[in-house]
Design a protein around this motif. Structure first.
Motif, PDB file in Angstrom:
ATOM      1  N   VAL A 124       0.831  -1.199   0.000  1.00 34.19           N
ATOM      2  CA  VAL A 124       0.000   0.000   0.000  1.00 34.19           C
ATOM      3  C   VAL A 124       0.870   1.256   0.000  1.00 34.19           C
ATOM      4  O   VAL A 124       0.624   2.198  -0.757  1.00 34.19           O
ATOM      5  CB  VAL A 124      -0.960  -0.006   1.215  1.00 34.19           C
ATOM      6  CG1 VAL A 124      -1.621   1.340   1.405  1.00 34.19           C
ATOM      7  CG2 VAL A 124      -2.000  -1.093   1.060  1.00 34.19           C
ATOM      8  N   ALA A 125       1.911   1.262   0.833  1.00 35.57           N
ATOM      9  CA  ALA A 125       2.808   2.422   0.898  1.00 35.57           C
ATOM     10  C   ALA A 125       3.529   2.633  -0.429  1.00 35.57           C
ATOM     11  O   ALA A 125       3.688   3.770  -0.886  1.00 35.57           O
ATOM     12  CB  ALA A 125       3.816   2.246   2.031  1.00 35.57           C
ATOM     13  N   GLY A 126       3.948   1.569  -1.065  1.00 35.32           N
ATOM     14  CA  GLY A 126       4.606   1.678  -2.365  1.00 35.32           C
ATOM     15  C   GLY A 126       3.676   2.227  -3.431  1.00 35.32           C
ATOM     16  O   GLY A 126       4.067   3.084  -4.228  1.00 35.32           O
ATOM     17  N   LYS A 127       2.453   1.757  -3.442  1.00 38.54           N
ATOM     18  CA  LYS A 127       1.466   2.258  -4.403  1.00 38.54           C
ATOM     19  C   LYS A 127       1.164   3.726  -4.151  1.00 38.54           C
ATOM     20  O   LYS A 127       1.081   4.527  -5.073  1.00 38.54           O
ATOM     21  CB  LYS A 127       0.193   1.414  -4.311  1.00 38.54           C
ATOM     22  CG  LYS A 127      -0.897   1.821  -5.240  1.00 38.54           C
ATOM     23  CD  LYS A 127      -0.535   1.532  -6.665  1.00 38.54           C
ATOM     24  CE  LYS A 127      -1.706   1.873  -7.586  1.00 38.54           C
ATOM     25  NZ  LYS A 127      -1.324   1.870  -8.973  1.00 38.54           N
ATOM     26  N   LEU A 128       1.015   4.088  -2.889  1.00 36.32           N
ATOM     27  CA  LEU A 128       0.736   5.472  -2.523  1.00 36.32           C
ATOM     28  C   LEU A 128       1.896   6.379  -2.907  1.00 36.32           C
ATOM     29  O   LEU A 128       1.702   7.438  -3.513  1.00 36.32           O
ATOM     30  CB  LEU A 128       0.450   5.573  -1.025  1.00 36.32           C
ATOM     31  CG  LEU A 128       0.185   6.978  -0.488  1.00 36.32           C
ATOM     32  CD1 LEU A 128      -1.147   7.487  -1.014  1.00 36.32           C
ATOM     33  CD2 LEU A 128       0.186   6.967   1.020  1.00 36.32           C
ATOM     34  N   LEU A 129       3.107   5.975  -2.580  1.00 34.30           N
ATOM     35  CA  LEU A 129       4.283   6.776  -2.902  1.00 34.30           C
ATOM     36  C   LEU A 129       4.452   6.929  -4.413  1.00 34.30           C
ATOM     37  O   LEU A 129       4.713   8.034  -4.907  1.00 34.30           O
ATOM     38  CB  LEU A 129       5.542   6.139  -2.287  1.00 34.30           C
ATOM     39  CG  LEU A 129       6.831   6.926  -2.476  1.00 34.30           C
ATOM     40  CD1 LEU A 129       6.764   8.253  -1.750  1.00 34.30           C
ATOM     41  CD2 LEU A 129       8.007   6.111  -1.977  1.00 34.30           C
ATOM     42  N   GLY A 130       4.267   5.843  -5.148  1.00 35.03           N
ATOM     43  CA  GLY A 130       4.371   5.904  -6.600  1.00 35.03           C
ATOM     44  C   GLY A 130       3.329   6.822  -7.210  1.00 35.03           C
ATOM     45  O   GLY A 130       3.628   7.609  -8.120  1.00 35.03           O
ATOM     46  N   SER A 131       2.104   6.763  -6.704  1.00 28.92           N
ATOM     47  CA  SER A 131       1.041   7.632  -7.216  1.00 28.92           C
ATOM     48  C   SER A 131       1.331   9.090  -6.902  1.00 28.92           C
ATOM     49  O   SER A 131       1.122   9.973  -7.742  1.00 28.92           O
ATOM     50  CB  SER A 131      -0.301   7.232  -6.613  1.00 28.92           C
ATOM     51  OG  SER A 131      -0.644   5.932  -6.998  1.00 28.92           O
ATOM     52  N   LEU A 132       1.815   9.366  -5.695  1.00 28.31           N
ATOM     53  CA  LEU A 132       2.148  10.747  -5.334  1.00 28.31           C
ATOM     54  C   LEU A 132       3.289  11.296  -6.180  1.00 28.31           C
ATOM     55  O   LEU A 132       3.235  12.443  -6.635  1.00 28.31           O
ATOM     56  CB  LEU A 132       2.508  10.831  -3.848  1.00 28.31           C
ATOM     57  CG  LEU A 132       1.336  10.791  -2.882  1.00 28.31           C
ATOM     58  CD1 LEU A 132       1.833  10.756  -1.442  1.00 28.31           C
ATOM     59  CD2 LEU A 132       0.410  11.972  -3.090  1.00 28.31           C
ATOM     60  N   VAL A 133       4.320  10.497  -6.398  1.00 22.67           N
ATOM     61  CA  VAL A 133       5.440  10.940  -7.245  1.00 22.67           C
ATOM     62  C   VAL A 133       4.948  11.227  -8.651  1.00 22.67           C
ATOM     63  O   VAL A 133       5.292  12.253  -9.253  1.00 22.67           O
ATOM     64  CB  VAL A 133       6.566   9.888  -7.235  1.00 22.67           C
ATOM     65  CG1 VAL A 133       7.574  10.161  -8.338  1.00 22.67           C
ATOM     66  CG2 VAL A 133       7.251   9.869  -5.890  1.00 22.67           C
ATOM     67  N   GLN A 134       4.116  10.351  -9.200  1.00 21.33           N
ATOM     68  CA  GLN A 134       3.590  10.558 -10.541  1.00 21.33           C
ATOM     69  C   GLN A 134       2.742  11.818 -10.611  1.00 21.33           C
ATOM     70  O   GLN A 134       2.835  12.597 -11.547  1.00 21.33           O
ATOM     71  CB  GLN A 134       2.763   9.363 -10.981  1.00 21.33           C
ATOM     72  CG  GLN A 134       2.220   9.509 -12.392  1.00 21.33           C
ATOM     73  CD  GLN A 134       1.359   8.338 -12.817  1.00 21.33           C
ATOM     74  OE1 GLN A 134       1.014   7.486 -12.018  1.00 21.33           O
ATOM     75  NE2 GLN A 134       1.019   8.301 -14.080  1.00 21.33           N
ATOM     76  N   TRP A 135       1.935  12.060  -9.588  1.00 16.39           N
ATOM     77  CA  TRP A 135       1.060  13.221  -9.605  1.00 16.39           C
ATOM     78  C   TRP A 135       1.819  14.508  -9.357  1.00 16.39           C
ATOM     79  O   TRP A 135       1.602  15.521 -10.029  1.00 16.39           O
ATOM     80  CB  TRP A 135      -0.047  13.023  -8.569  1.00 16.39           C
ATOM     81  CG  TRP A 135      -1.070  14.123  -8.595  1.00 16.39           C
ATOM     82  CD1 TRP A 135      -1.955  14.381  -9.587  1.00 16.39           C
ATOM     83  CD2 TRP A 135      -1.298  15.093  -7.570  1.00 16.39           C
ATOM     84  NE1 TRP A 135      -2.731  15.459  -9.246  1.00 16.39           N
ATOM     85  CE2 TRP A 135      -2.347  15.920  -8.022  1.00 16.39           C
ATOM     86  CE3 TRP A 135      -0.729  15.348  -6.344  1.00 16.39           C
ATOM     87  CZ2 TRP A 135      -2.838  16.982  -7.263  1.00 16.39           C
ATOM     88  CZ3 TRP A 135      -1.208  16.396  -5.597  1.00 16.39           C
ATOM     89  CH2 TRP A 135      -2.263  17.195  -6.056  1.00 16.39           C
ATOM     90  N   LEU A 136       2.725  14.512  -8.384  1.00 18.86           N
ATOM     91  CA  LEU A 136       3.445  15.733  -8.033  1.00 18.86           C
ATOM     92  C   LEU A 136       4.431  16.169  -9.120  1.00 18.86           C
ATOM     93  O   LEU A 136       4.614  17.356  -9.371  1.00 18.86           O
ATOM     94  CB  LEU A 136       4.185  15.550  -6.698  1.00 18.86           C
ATOM     95  CG  LEU A 136       3.291  15.469  -5.472  1.00 18.86           C
ATOM     96  CD1 LEU A 136       4.115  15.133  -4.236  1.00 18.86           C
ATOM     97  CD2 LEU A 136       2.531  16.769  -5.258  1.00 18.86           C
ATOM     98  N   PHE A 137       5.083  15.206  -9.761  1.00 20.66           N
ATOM     99  CA  PHE A 137       6.076  15.538 -10.794  1.00 20.66           C
ATOM    100  C   PHE A 137       5.503  15.458 -12.196  1.00 20.66           C
ATOM    101  O   PHE A 137       6.236  15.570 -13.171  1.00 20.66           O
ATOM    102  CB  PHE A 137       7.295  14.639 -10.649  1.00 20.66           C
ATOM    103  CG  PHE A 137       8.028  14.858  -9.360  1.00 20.66           C
ATOM    104  CD1 PHE A 137       8.696  16.048  -9.117  1.00 20.66           C
ATOM    105  CD2 PHE A 137       8.026  13.877  -8.380  1.00 20.66           C
ATOM    106  CE1 PHE A 137       9.364  16.256  -7.923  1.00 20.66           C
ATOM    107  CE2 PHE A 137       8.694  14.071  -7.181  1.00 20.66           C
ATOM    108  CZ  PHE A 137       9.349  15.267  -6.953  1.00 20.66           C
TER     109      PHE A 137
END
Length: 139
Positions: A124-137
């Protein structure tokens, strides 16, 4: 010649659409995804709402894709839509893993039965972090 190529394009496009649509319908009906999802969330009385939401969402986004529609929304609205889409995908994945018992089998094979909660939280943390990186950058 152009008419023949256009006809071939229509046939290939429809064939691909039928294959993907048939796969989605088979996925949802054969594995009983929606009934299992309602069972997990204790919301059996809303099963028709789940079904209509799935049909309406598929139809809405098909029309948007087909007509190449786009919307300019505020970042907060986009974040909320992304949050709801993430919740939907997460609960759908949870329903699927419950149906297939993927995590218990995987945990036994990896000798991680004592760490299954940590394993799930890491995913879950990996999916969340990946989604945030994709959205923020904006990747």
């Amino acid at each position: 010649m152009k008419l023949l190529l256009d006809g071939l394009l229509v046939i290939v496009g429809l064939s691909g659409g039928f294959a993907v649509g048939g796969g989605l319908v088979a996925f949802i009906t054969v594995l009983d995804i929606i009934p299992r999802l309602t069972q997990l969330t204790n919301s059996r009385s809303y099963i028709r709402a789940y079904e209509w939401a799935l049909i309406s969402g598929a139809l809405f986004f098909t029309v948007i894709d087909f007509f190449s529609l786009s919307f300019r929304l505020a970042e907060l609205v986009t974040a909320l839509v992304g949050l709801f889409a993430g919740v939907f995908v997460g609960t759908l994945a949870a329903g699927l893993t419950e149906v297939l018992n993927v995590f218990p089998i995987l945990a036994k094979r990896l000798s991680m039965t004592d760490f299954i909660l940590s394993f799930l939280m890491a995913m879950v943390a990996g999916k969340l972090l990946g989604s945030l990186v994709q959205w923020l950058f904006r990747l």
